[in-house]
Design an enzyme around this catalytic site. Structure first.
Site, mmCIF file in Angstrom:
data_model
loop_
_atom_site.group_PDB
_atom_site.id
_atom_site.type_symbol
_atom_site.label_atom_id
_atom_site.label_comp_id
_atom_site.label_asym_id
_atom_site.label_seq_id
_atom_site.Cartn_x
_atom_site.Cartn_y
_atom_site.Cartn_z
ATOM 1 N N ASP A 259 0.866 -1.170 0.000
ATOM 2 C CA ASP A 259 0.000 0.000 0.000
ATOM 3 C C ASP A 259 0.916 1.237 0.000
ATOM 4 O O ASP A 259 2.096 1.136 0.340
ATOM 5 C CB ASP A 259 -0.849 -0.034 1.285
ATOM 6 C CG ASP A 259 -1.547 1.281 1.550
ATOM 7 O OD1 ASP A 259 -2.244 1.769 0.636
ATOM 8 O OD2 ASP A 259 -1.391 1.830 2.665
HETATM 9 MG MG MG Z 1 -2.864 3.245 3.493
#
Ligand code: MG
Length: 234
Positions: A9
């Site tokens: 991420d």
């Molecule tokens: Mg994040």
């Protein structure tokens, strides 16, 4: 090497989005000829999170919410301002923000050197995320960047992860790890897609971690508090 393919991420995992928001808020105020009194940002954060809850419930649209958050804020101080104009100024700064999570270059550089294959999985506008990745120099570590805005589906959806799986040559779930700070998008998405997960619980105490995990009902395979702890996981 337990995992070969690492899916990272971006926001609050590699780049410090919280710091970016605060800095962008300050720069926007400057643009608008206002000064931070020391309480504005705190009040804004509260007001903004209430607006987002209304957005999640479908009471107002995203556009309505973001275009009125700054005019709502200043109205509390008896000032009438152009909400959409402030939003555009804020977003301009936000899109350029590249505050890094400490140690990110060392960690990604070392992982790449050791032969791990690194990919980005992020929710956001493609142009914004690409620009932040290249301006921060993080793009060089990744074989490919999967961005929800480009794919047309985002984490935690199955569509997003199916797309990722089908675009990585020789993909094998058992040798892949999802790493991210969000339980509801990264960890849930990974678990639903049958991929092992590592929750990055940055700055959270043991009690906070436990409470959030209990709340979410999710069980990530690994939990780390610092990015560099990834080496003990992979
Ligand atoms: Mg994040």
């Amino acid at each position: 090497m337990k995992y070969r393919t690492l899916l990272f991420d971006v926001d609050n995992t590699l780049l410090d989005f919280d710091a970016n928001e605060e800095e962008s808020f300050r720069l926007m105020l400057e643009d608008m000829g206002e000064t931070e009194t020391g309480e504005l940002y705190g009040i804004y954060k509260e007001l903004n999170s209430r607006l987002w809850k209304r957005i999640e419930k479908g009471e107002i649209t995203v556009e309505e919410g973001v275009n009125r958050r700054f005019s709502d804020l200043m109205a509390r101080f008896g000032k009438t301002v152009d909400g959409p104009e402030w939003e555009r100024a804020y977003r301009r700064h936000l899109n350029q923000g590249i505050q890094e999570i400490p140690g990110v270059h060392q960690v990604l550089g070392q992982l790449e050197k050791e032969g791990y294959e690194l990919y980005v999985i992020t929710n956001g506008v493609a142009q914004t995320q690409e620009s932040r990745m290249s301006r921060s120099g993080l793009d060089r570590y990744f074989k490919e960047r999967f961005i929800s805005g480009q794919i047309g589906a985002g984490k935690p959806s199955r569509e997003f992860f199916d797309y990722v799986k089908s675009h990585i040559r020789g993909f094998d779930s058992r040798e892949t790890l999802v790493i991210g700070d969000s339980l509801s998008s990264d960890i849930k998405g990974g678990i639903d897609a049958g991929i092992p997960t590592c929750w990055f619980a940055r700055g959270k105490s043991a009690a906070e971690r436990e409470a959030e995990l209990a709340d979410s009902g999710l069980s990530p395979d690994h939990v780390i508090g610092e990015l560099a702890e990834i080496f003990s996981v992979v």
